[in-house]
Scaffold this motif. Structure first.
Motif, PDB file in Angstrom:
ATOM      1  N   PHE A  51      35.292  81.024  30.601  1.00 39.63           N
ATOM      2  CA  PHE A  51      35.480  80.651  29.188  1.00 39.63           C
ATOM      3  C   PHE A  51      36.458  79.489  29.034  1.00 39.63           C
ATOM      4  O   PHE A  51      36.240  78.590  28.226  1.00 39.63           O
ATOM      5  CB  PHE A  51      35.991  81.849  28.377  1.00 39.63           C
ATOM      6  N   THR A  52      37.554  79.472  29.805  1.00 37.42           N
ATOM      7  CA  THR A  52      38.555  78.412  29.623  1.00 37.42           C
ATOM      8  C   THR A  52      37.955  77.040  29.924  1.00 37.42           C
ATOM      9  O   THR A  52      38.049  76.117  29.113  1.00 37.42           O
ATOM     10  CB  THR A  52      39.780  78.653  30.529  1.00 37.42           C
ATOM     11  N   GLY A  53      37.345  76.928  31.107  1.00 38.40           N
ATOM     12  CA  GLY A  53      36.793  75.633  31.502  1.00 38.40           C
ATOM     13  C   GLY A  53      35.659  75.203  30.581  1.00 38.40           C
ATOM     14  O   GLY A  53      35.567  74.030  30.184  1.00 38.40           O
ATOM     15  N   LEU A  54      34.786  76.147  30.219  1.00 42.97           N
ATOM     16  CA  LEU A  54      33.618  75.786  29.411  1.00 42.97           C
ATOM     17  C   LEU A  54      34.008  75.408  27.986  1.00 42.97           C
ATOM     18  O   LEU A  54      33.497  74.436  27.428  1.00 42.97           O
ATOM     19  CB  LEU A  54      32.608  76.942  29.413  1.00 42.97           C
ATOM     20  N   TRP A  55      34.933  76.181  27.381  1.00 42.98           N
ATOM     21  CA  TRP A  55      35.347  75.809  26.017  1.00 42.98           C
ATOM     22  C   TRP A  55      36.048  74.454  26.022  1.00 42.98           C
ATOM     23  O   TRP A  55      35.875  73.639  25.104  1.00 42.98           O
ATOM     24  CB  TRP A  55      36.270  76.869  25.407  1.00 42.98           C
ATOM     25  N   THR A  56      36.834  74.188  27.057  1.00 41.45           N
ATOM     26  CA  THR A  56      37.510  72.887  27.137  1.00 41.45           C
ATOM     27  C   THR A  56      36.473  71.766  27.165  1.00 41.45           C
ATOM     28  O   THR A  56      36.568  70.781  26.416  1.00 41.45           O
ATOM     29  CB  THR A  56      38.406  72.813  28.388  1.00 41.45           C
ATOM     30  N   ALA A  57      35.466  71.931  28.035  1.00 41.99           N
ATOM     31  CA  ALA A  57      34.414  70.912  28.146  1.00 41.99           C
ATOM     32  C   ALA A  57      33.678  70.757  26.824  1.00 41.99           C
ATOM     33  O   ALA A  57      33.380  69.639  26.377  1.00 41.99           O
ATOM     34  CB  ALA A  57      33.437  71.309  29.255  1.00 41.99           C
ATOM     35  N   TYR A  58      33.395  71.882  26.177  1.00 37.05           N
ATOM     36  CA  TYR A  58      32.656  71.851  24.903  1.00 37.05           C
ATOM     37  C   TYR A  58      33.402  71.025  23.861  1.00 37.05           C
ATOM     38  O   TYR A  58      32.843  70.103  23.255  1.00 37.05           O
ATOM     39  CB  TYR A  58      32.454  73.298  24.418  1.00 37.05           C
ATOM     40  N   TYR A  59      34.700  71.334  23.690  1.00 36.71           N
ATOM     41  CA  TYR A  59      35.454  70.629  22.633  1.00 36.71           C
ATOM     42  C   TYR A  59      35.736  69.179  23.012  1.00 36.71           C
ATOM     43  O   TYR A  59      35.810  68.319  22.130  1.00 36.71           O
ATOM     44  CB  TYR A  59      36.742  71.395  22.300  1.00 36.71           C
ATOM     45  N   LEU A  60      35.912  68.902  24.300  1.00 36.02           N
ATOM     46  CA  LEU A  60      36.110  67.500  24.708  1.00 36.02           C
ATOM     47  C   LEU A  60      34.911  66.659  24.317  1.00 36.02           C
ATOM     48  O   LEU A  60      35.039  65.577  23.732  1.00 36.02           O
ATOM     49  CB  LEU A  60      36.313  67.429  26.226  1.00 36.02           C
ATOM     50  N   ARG A  61      33.720  67.156  24.638  1.00 38.44           N
ATOM     51  CA  ARG A  61      32.520  66.370  24.359  1.00 38.44           C
ATOM     52  C   ARG A  61      32.200  66.320  22.868  1.00 38.44           C
ATOM     53  O   ARG A  61      31.683  65.319  22.381  1.00 38.44           O
ATOM     54  CB  ARG A  61      31.324  66.970  25.124  1.00 38.44           C
ATOM     55  N   ARG A  62      32.502  67.417  22.154  1.00 35.59           N
ATOM     56  CA  ARG A  62      32.244  67.400  20.706  1.00 35.59           C
ATOM     57  C   ARG A  62      33.160  66.378  20.023  1.00 35.59           C
ATOM     58  O   ARG A  62      32.762  65.725  19.072  1.00 35.59           O
ATOM     59  CB  ARG A  62      32.477  68.783  20.089  1.00 35.59           C
ATOM     60  N   ALA A  63      34.388  66.243  20.549  1.00 36.76           N
ATOM     61  CA  ALA A  63      35.337  65.312  19.927  1.00 36.76           C
ATOM     62  C   ALA A  63      35.020  63.878  20.321  1.00 36.76           C
ATOM     63  O   ALA A  63      35.199  62.953  19.516  1.00 36.76           O
ATOM     64  CB  ALA A  63      36.768  65.661  20.340  1.00 36.76           C
ATOM     65  N   ASP A  64      34.539  63.657  21.544  1.00 38.00           N
ATOM     66  CA  ASP A  64      34.294  62.295  22.019  1.00 38.00           C
ATOM     67  C   ASP A  64      33.100  62.289  22.978  1.00 38.00           C
ATOM     68  O   ASP A  64      33.257  62.446  24.192  1.00 38.00           O
ATOM     69  CB  ASP A  64      35.552  61.755  22.734  1.00 38.00           C
ATOM     70  N   PRO A  65      31.908  62.054  22.429  1.00 34.62           N
ATOM     71  CA  PRO A  65      30.691  62.110  23.264  1.00 34.62           C
ATOM     72  C   PRO A  65      30.628  61.005  24.313  1.00 34.62           C
ATOM     73  O   PRO A  65      29.735  61.017  25.166  1.00 34.62           O
ATOM     74  CB  PRO A  65      29.548  61.960  22.243  1.00 34.62           C
ATOM     75  N   SER A  66      31.573  60.054  24.268  1.00 40.04           N
ATOM     76  CA  SER A  66      31.529  58.993  25.285  1.00 40.04           C
ATOM     77  C   SER A  66      32.229  59.437  26.582  1.00 40.04           C
ATOM     78  O   SER A  66      32.140  58.762  27.607  1.00 40.04           O
ATOM     79  CB  SER A  66      32.199  57.721  24.748  1.00 40.04           C
ATOM     80  N   LEU A  67      32.954  60.565  26.547  1.00 34.95           N
ATOM     81  CA  LEU A  67      33.698  60.992  27.747  1.00 34.95           C
ATOM     82  C   LEU A  67      32.760  61.542  28.817  1.00 34.95           C
ATOM     83  O   LEU A  67      31.833  62.307  28.502  1.00 34.95           O
ATOM     84  CB  LEU A  67      34.692  62.105  27.390  1.00 34.95           C
ATOM     85  N   ARG A  68      33.014  61.190  30.070  1.00 36.15           N
ATOM     86  CA  ARG A  68      32.291  61.863  31.160  1.00 36.15           C
ATOM     87  C   ARG A  68      33.113  63.085  31.567  1.00 36.15           C
ATOM     88  O   ARG A  68      34.224  62.955  32.100  1.00 36.15           O
ATOM     89  CB  ARG A  68      32.094  60.929  32.347  1.00 36.15           C
ATOM     90  N   VAL A  69      32.566  64.252  31.296  1.00 42.26           N
ATOM     91  CA  VAL A  69      33.265  65.515  31.576  1.00 42.26           C
ATOM     92  C   VAL A  69      32.480  66.249  32.665  1.00 42.26           C
ATOM     93  O   VAL A  69      31.292  66.544  32.494  1.00 42.26           O
ATOM     94  CB  VAL A  69      33.371  66.385  30.304  1.00 42.26           C
ATOM     95  N   VAL A  70      33.160  66.549  33.773  1.00 44.21           N
ATOM     96  CA  VAL A  70      32.516  67.189  34.921  1.00 44.21           C
ATOM     97  C   VAL A  70      33.192  68.528  35.193  1.00 44.21           C
ATOM     98  O   VAL A  70      34.413  68.592  35.317  1.00 44.21           O
ATOM     99  CB  VAL A  70      32.638  66.265  36.163  1.00 44.21           C
ATOM    100  N   VAL A  71      32.401  69.597  35.244  1.00 45.13           N
ATOM    101  CA  VAL A  71      32.936  70.935  35.522  1.00 45.13           C
ATOM    102  C   VAL A  71      32.502  71.340  36.933  1.00 45.13           C
ATOM    103  O   VAL A  71      31.304  71.305  37.252  1.00 45.13           O
ATOM    104  CB  VAL A  71      32.407  71.970  34.501  1.00 45.13           C
ATOM    105  N   LEU A  72      33.471  71.719  37.771  1.00 45.51           N
ATOM    106  CA  LEU A  72      33.171  72.150  39.139  1.00 45.51           C
ATOM    107  C   LEU A  72      33.404  73.653  39.244  1.00 45.51           C
ATOM    108  O   LEU A  72      34.487  74.143  38.924  1.00 45.51           O
ATOM    109  CB  LEU A  72      34.076  71.423  40.139  1.00 45.51           C
ATOM    110  N   GLU A  73      32.410  74.396  39.697  1.00 42.70           N
ATOM    111  CA  GLU A  73      32.487  75.856  39.740  1.00 42.70           C
ATOM    112  C   GLU A  73      32.175  76.347  41.158  1.00 42.70           C
ATOM    113  O   GLU A  73      31.149  75.972  41.738  1.00 42.70           O
ATOM    114  CB  GLU A  73      31.503  76.445  38.717  1.00 42.70           C
TER     115      GLU A  73
END
Ligand SMILES: Cc1cc2nc3c(=O)[nH]c(=O)nc-3n(C[C@H](O)[C@H](O)[C@H](O)COP(=O)(O)OP(=O)(O)OC[C@H]3O[C@@H](n4cnc5c(N)ncnc54)[C@H](O)[C@@H]3O)c2cc1C
Length: 486
Positions: A51-73
């Motif tokens: 939940f922590t990593g995914l919510w962070t990624a979700y809000y980052l992209r919602r706030a700025d769709p130009s960001l490249r956000v990569v989640v490593l699991e």
């Protein structure tokens, strides 16, 4: 691996492990995402897809769709506590109000954190509706039940403390035995505190739906990609450095101005993090669906989450498919911060939880225990969670929710996204932002301390069944040693 990848204990026919029952209930694990294809550069790299990593990624992209956000699991999205928990989307504050109040915002900031956690229950529900995530959400509130006079006294003290910290009758109120029984009939239930700020969820459905929403928002998730090391930006930008922090994997490194650690109970396995967060174990069992007569006897039509006031407490929910899922500490801690093998829990934990289930809900006596599992959650030395992002090192992290992380991870992830953006918001002023805590003791002290503590708490719970309204002195000693906030 499929959802049947657990042990079937033939003596008891309990399906044990397979990560958790929640995955079996949703029809197995989702198709596996590819591993990191090779070295890459991102704007933000997140380690861990709970939940922590995914919510962070979700809000980052919602706030700025130009960001490249990569989640490593390391395994798959939701493999950790986020896909195994009790499904309490609770606004319970993870930590001690008094400790958070030592920060610059004082007591007012603590009340603000509490209010924002309450809002988080609405926020998760809102995003689920907006993103079409069916997570079996039931907004039934939360019942903290007393089954001994000592627990009852503690409930009253807790209510008085809640009022002192600014919570009103709308936030939490006392229910007498009859009112409690009108909701849920629990053997020996003397009274309860009721809070509306909680919902029941199906964790695996929530985390699966969230991972898909994160991808739709434009972030990339790579699975089966364990990060072996996180390196701060060095030397600092302007001193000849690249200005990037690094997450190292066998497939190559991801460089980014920010690398955010969202590994909660697994943090100790990363180099340099061994004593940051203690991986506390929690075990769960779920019954087969109860029949109509069983539910007639128990009630529970409001789908409240239900917990008790024992020192080694239990937490339970009535599932969407009419089972009871109940959890508790089990074996509290594995030597040297060990973690379980795909959720397989110890037979003693299954037996103990079965005993608690049958004692509290005698109508379950004939119901089969269908599945058992366990997982780890992150506990900081002062039992207070942290959300931090440091632009100088390019490192950030959030976690240490001490078993109250389902809602808190949403708020923490949103806050991490704000911190990365560098925009001050009401969230970035919360008292858990930048909170520092000392490290855990080295082994074997750590193992001896945690096991000694839970031996004290078990003895205290047993002593309190004697009928005294006083909290056992054994528990007071335990609280003093552990620093667990009351
Ligand atoms: C049995 C149980 C019951 C619980 N019940 C509740 C409850 O009812 N309500 C509540 O509020 N909280 C509950 N909790 C706590 C809550 O589930 C957690 O606090 C929360 O899910 C933490 O989310 P997270 O994303 O920070 O961590 P996790 O969900 O644990 O995710 C961390 C992820 O990081 C990955 N990872 C770890 N190391 C690496 C690495 N080196 N490289 C890449 N990836 C890595 C892991 O595989 C994992 O997927 C419970 C926990 C457990 C175990």
């Amino acid at each position: 691996m499929d959802a049947g990848d657990g042990n079937l204990t033939t003596a008891t026919a309990v399906h044990n492990g397979g990560v958790s029952y929640w995955w079996r209930a949703r029809g197995g694990f989702p198709a596996r995402r590819p591993s990191l294809p090779g070295p890459m550069h991102a704007d933000v790299c997140i380690v861990g897809a709970g939940f922590t990593g995914l919510w962070t990624a979700y809000y980052l992209r919602r706030a700025d769709p130009s960001l490249r956000v990569v989640v490593l699991e390391a395994a798959f999205a939701g493999f950790g506590a986020s896909g195994r928990n009790g499904g309490w989307l609770t606004s319970t504050l993870p930590g001690s109000r008094a400790r958070y109040a030592r920060g610059p915002g004082g007591r007012a900031a603590v009340l603000e954190l509490q209010r924002q956690l309450q809002q988080t229950v609405h926020e998760v529900t809102r995003v689920c509706a907006a993103e079409g995530i069916d997570a079996d959400i039931a907004r039934g509130g939360e019942l903290s039940v007393a089954t001994t006079p000592a627990q009852h006294e503690r409930l009253r003290a807790e209510l008085a403390a809640d009022r002192d910290w600014g919570l009103t009758e709308e936030d939490v109120r006392y229910l007498g035995a009859a009112e409690l029984a009108g909701r849920v009939r629990i053997t020996g239930g003397l009274g309860a505190l009721y809070s509306p700020h909680c919902a029941r969820v199906q964790p695996a459905k929530l985390v699966t739906g969230l991972a898909r929403a994160v991808e739709r928002a434009g972030a990339e998730i790579y699975e089966a990609t364990p990060v072996t090391r996180i390196v701060p930006r060095h030397p600092a930008p302007g001193a000849g450095g690249s200005g990037a922090a690094r997450a190292c994997t066998v497939f190559g490194d991801v460089t980014a101005p920010f690398v955010l650690r969202a590994t909660e109970g697994y943090t100790a396995r990363l180099p340099g993090q061994r004593r940051q967060l203690l991986p506390m174990n929690s075990s769960m069992i779920v019954t087969a669906p109860l029949d109509e007569a069983g539910w007639q006897a128990i009630g529970w039509s409001g789908r409240e989450t239900v917990g008790d006031g024992a020192h080694v407490y239990m937490y339970a929910q009535r599932t969407a498919d009419d089972r009871i899922a109940i959890g508790g500490r089990g074996i509290p801690y594995r030597y040297a911060s060990g973690v379980d093998h795909r959720g397989v829990t110890q037979p003693e934990a299954v037996a103990t939880l079965g005993g608690i289930l049958h004692a509290l809900f005698p109508a379950t006596a004939r119901a089969r225990i269908d599945h058992a599992w366990c997982g780890v959650l992150g506990v900081p030395r002062d039992w207070c969670a942290t959300v931090t992002a440091d632009p100088a090192s390019g490192l950030g992290w959030a976690g240490g929710y001490t078993g109250h992380g389902v809602a808190a991870a949403n708020l923490a992830g949103h806050t991490l996204a704000d911190l990365v953006a560098g925009t001050p918001t009401a969230r970035t002023a919360l008292p858990w932002v930048g909170h520092r805590t000392r490290r855990w003791e080295p082994e074997p002290l750590r193992w001896a301390g945690v096991h000694g503590l839970y031996a004290l708490y078990r003895a205290a719970d047993h002593a309190e069944t004697g009928g005294s309204a006083r909290t056992s002195a054994l528990a007071r000693v335990g609280d003093r040693i552990s620093g667990i906030p009351r």
